[in-house]
Design a protein around this motif. Structure first.
Motif, PDB file in Angstrom:
ATOM      1  N   PRO A   1       7.003  51.861  -4.864  1.00 23.59           N
ATOM      2  CA  PRO A   1       5.717  52.508  -5.110  1.00 23.59           C
ATOM      3  C   PRO A   1       5.221  53.260  -3.875  1.00 23.59           C
ATOM      4  N   ARG A   2       5.732  52.924  -2.719  1.00 24.04           N
ATOM      5  CA  ARG A   2       5.270  53.538  -1.463  1.00 24.04           C
ATOM      6  C   ARG A   2       5.917  54.890  -1.216  1.00 24.04           C
ATOM      7  N   THR A   3       7.236  54.971  -1.467  1.00 25.80           N
ATOM      8  CA  THR A   3       7.961  56.202  -1.145  1.00 25.80           C
ATOM      9  C   THR A   3       8.269  57.043  -2.380  1.00 25.80           C
ATOM     10  N   GLY A   4       8.124  56.463  -3.563  1.00 25.16           N
ATOM     11  CA  GLY A   4       8.448  57.175  -4.795  1.00 25.16           C
ATOM     12  C   GLY A   4       9.939  57.205  -5.093  1.00 25.16           C
TER      13      GLY A   4
ATOM     14  N   GLU B   1      23.509  51.833   0.823  1.00 26.37           N
ATOM     15  CA  GLU B   1      22.433  52.543   0.120  1.00 26.37           C
ATOM     16  C   GLU B   1      21.268  51.597  -0.201  1.00 26.37           C
ATOM     17  N   ILE B   2      21.579  50.375  -0.601  1.00 30.81           N
ATOM     18  CA  ILE B   2      20.544  49.380  -0.881  1.00 30.81           C
ATOM     19  C   ILE B   2      19.766  49.057   0.399  1.00 30.81           C
ATOM     20  N   SER B   3      20.474  48.890   1.507  1.00 28.76           N
ATOM     21  CA  SER B   3      19.798  48.601   2.781  1.00 28.76           C
ATOM     22  C   SER B   3      18.891  49.756   3.189  1.00 28.76           C
ATOM     23  N   LEU B   4      19.338  50.971   2.987  1.00 27.47           N
ATOM     24  CA  LEU B   4      18.494  52.132   3.298  1.00 27.47           C
ATOM     25  C   LEU B   4      17.258  52.141   2.402  1.00 27.47           C
ATOM     26  N   PHE B   5      17.451  51.861   1.126  1.00 22.17           N
ATOM     27  CA  PHE B   5      16.331  51.828   0.188  1.00 22.17           C
ATOM     28  C   PHE B   5      15.325  50.744   0.551  1.00 22.17           C
ATOM     29  N   MET B   6      15.820  49.587   1.003  1.00 21.35           N
ATOM     30  CA  MET B   6      14.956  48.446   1.299  1.00 21.35           C
ATOM     31  C   MET B   6      14.443  48.459   2.734  1.00 21.35           C
ATOM     32  N   ARG B   7      14.519  49.603   3.393  1.00 21.07           N
ATOM     33  CA  ARG B   7      14.057  49.742   4.777  1.00 21.07           C
ATOM     34  C   ARG B   7      12.554  49.487   4.879  1.00 21.07           C
ATOM     35  N   ASP B   8      12.094  49.335   6.108  1.00 23.76           N
ATOM     36  CA  ASP B   8      10.661  49.222   6.373  1.00 23.76           C
ATOM     37  C   ASP B   8      10.068  50.615   6.185  1.00 23.76           C
ATOM     38  N   TRP B   9       9.331  50.807   5.115  1.00 28.65           N
ATOM     39  CA  TRP B   9       8.812  52.138   4.790  1.00 28.65           C
ATOM     40  C   TRP B   9       7.710  52.574   5.761  1.00 28.65           C
TER      41      TRP B   9
ATOM     42  N   ASP C   1      16.987  39.326 -18.631  1.00 25.23           N
ATOM     43  CA  ASP C   1      17.452  40.245 -19.673  1.00 25.23           C
ATOM     44  C   ASP C   1      16.505  41.446 -19.832  1.00 25.23           C
ATOM     45  N   VAL C   2      16.288  42.151 -18.724  1.00 21.45           N
ATOM     46  CA  VAL C   2      15.405  43.318 -18.734  1.00 21.45           C
ATOM     47  C   VAL C   2      16.187  44.568 -18.341  1.00 21.45           C
ATOM     48  N   ASN C   3      15.709  45.700 -18.805  1.00 21.35           N
ATOM     49  CA  ASN C   3      16.275  46.982 -18.391  1.00 21.35           C
ATOM     50  C   ASN C   3      15.448  47.622 -17.284  1.00 21.35           C
ATOM     51  N   GLU C   4      14.202  47.210 -17.172  1.00 22.18           N
ATOM     52  CA  GLU C   4      13.288  47.756 -16.168  1.00 22.18           C
ATOM     53  C   GLU C   4      13.759  47.393 -14.758  1.00 22.18           C
ATOM     54  N   PRO C   5      13.775  48.343 -13.846  1.00 21.64           N
ATOM     55  CA  PRO C   5      14.139  48.004 -12.460  1.00 21.64           C
ATOM     56  C   PRO C   5      13.000  47.274 -11.767  1.00 21.64           C
ATOM     57  N   TYR C   6      13.372  46.471 -10.778  1.00 18.86           N
ATOM     58  CA  TYR C   6      12.353  45.851  -9.943  1.00 18.86           C
ATOM     59  C   TYR C   6      11.524  46.935  -9.256  1.00 18.86           C
ATOM     60  N   MET C   7      10.265  46.622  -8.997  1.00 19.58           N
ATOM     61  CA  MET C   7       9.459  47.410  -8.081  1.00 19.58           C
ATOM     62  C   MET C   7       9.516  46.664  -6.750  1.00 19.58           C
ATOM     63  N   LEU C   8      10.041  47.310  -5.726  1.00 15.31           N
ATOM     64  CA  LEU C   8      10.174  46.704  -4.411  1.00 15.31           C
ATOM     65  C   LEU C   8       8.890  46.913  -3.618  1.00 15.31           C
ATOM     66  N   LEU C   9       8.213  45.826  -3.290  1.00 12.04           N
ATOM     67  CA  LEU C   9       7.002  45.901  -2.484  1.00 12.04           C
ATOM     68  C   LEU C   9       7.319  45.772  -1.000  1.00 12.04           C
ATOM     69  N   SER C  10       8.303  44.935  -0.680  1.00 13.47           N
ATOM     70  CA  SER C  10       8.690  44.738   0.713  1.00 13.47           C
ATOM     71  C   SER C  10      10.116  44.215   0.774  1.00 13.47           C
ATOM     72  N   GLY C  11      10.939  44.863   1.582  1.00 13.65           N
ATOM     73  CA  GLY C  11      12.294  44.398   1.854  1.00 13.65           C
ATOM     74  C   GLY C  11      12.356  44.022   3.321  1.00 13.65           C
ATOM     75  N   TYR C  12      13.139  44.795   4.088  1.00 12.15           N
ATOM     76  CA  TYR C  12      13.171  44.576   5.526  1.00 12.15           C
ATOM     77  C   TYR C  12      11.806  44.925   6.124  1.00 12.15           C
ATOM     78  N   ARG C  13      11.388  44.121   7.096  1.00 13.92           N
ATOM     79  CA  ARG C  13      10.175  44.411   7.861  1.00 13.92           C
ATOM     80  C   ARG C  13      10.511  44.420   9.345  1.00 13.92           C
ATOM     81  N   SER C  14      10.100  45.464  10.026  1.00 10.27           N
ATOM     82  CA  SER C  14      10.253  45.512  11.479  1.00 10.27           C
ATOM     83  C   SER C  14       9.291  44.508  12.109  1.00 10.27           C
ATOM     84  N   PRO C  15       9.555  44.091  13.346  1.00  4.32           N
ATOM     85  CA  PRO C  15       8.605  43.204  14.035  1.00  4.32           C
ATOM     86  C   PRO C  15       7.198  43.804  14.090  1.00  4.32           C
TER      87      PRO C  15
END
Length: 143
Positions: free
Chosen positions: A4-7, A27-35, A59-73
């Motif tokens: 939701p942050r980067t679109g 690609e997943i790691s890049l997507f889950m970066r600290d936005w 059993d869903v087709n909807e993708p997760y909405m990522l609120l936070s993955g990796y966080r920098s210090p």
């Protein structure tokens, strides 16, 4: 997953017949970066596996909405200054955690699916409408 942050959104196969696909994991790691800082950190494969397993159980087709993955210090310190619910040594700092939401499933449903995987920690944040999943010790919390 969508952000939701980067679109941005990502829909990738990261594992086939017992082998991880290196480019997809990158690609997943890049997507889950600290936005907030744009810092990228390798996301632990166990966390990705827990997320995928819980998603399959629901059993869903909807993708997760990522609120936070990796966080920098820097980001983690800022969030800690605003909330008592942010751990000083959060597993987000090691790329071992994700905070996720689904519109088609309740926090309780997501919590139960992730907990059933018995792969790590699962936190239920009903008031903020998200579930935390990590590959740390198996434990649960939240109300």
């Amino acid at each position: 997953m969508t952000s939701p942050r980067t679109g941005e959104s990502i829909d990738t196969i990261y594992w086939i017949e017992g082998d991880y696909i290196r480019d997809a994991v990158r690609e997943i790691s890049l997507f889950m970066r600290d936005w907030r800082t744009n810092d990228v950190h390798n996301i632990d494969l166990r966390t990705i596996d827990i997320m995928a397993a819980a998603h399959n159980l629901m059993d869903v087709n909807e993708p997760y909405m990522l609120l936070s993955g990796y966080r920098s210090p820097k980001t983690n310190a800022m969030l800690r200054s605003r909330s008592s619910g942010v751990a000083r040594n959060s597993l987000h700092l090691q790329g071992e955690a994700a905070d996720l939401r689904l519109n088609s499933r309740s926090v309780g449903q997501m919590f139960r699916a992730a907990s059933a995987c018995r792969g790590g920690g699962v936190g239920k944040y009903s008031g903020s409408n998200f579930v935390h999943m990590d590959c740390g010790p198996v434990r649960t919390w939240g109300g």
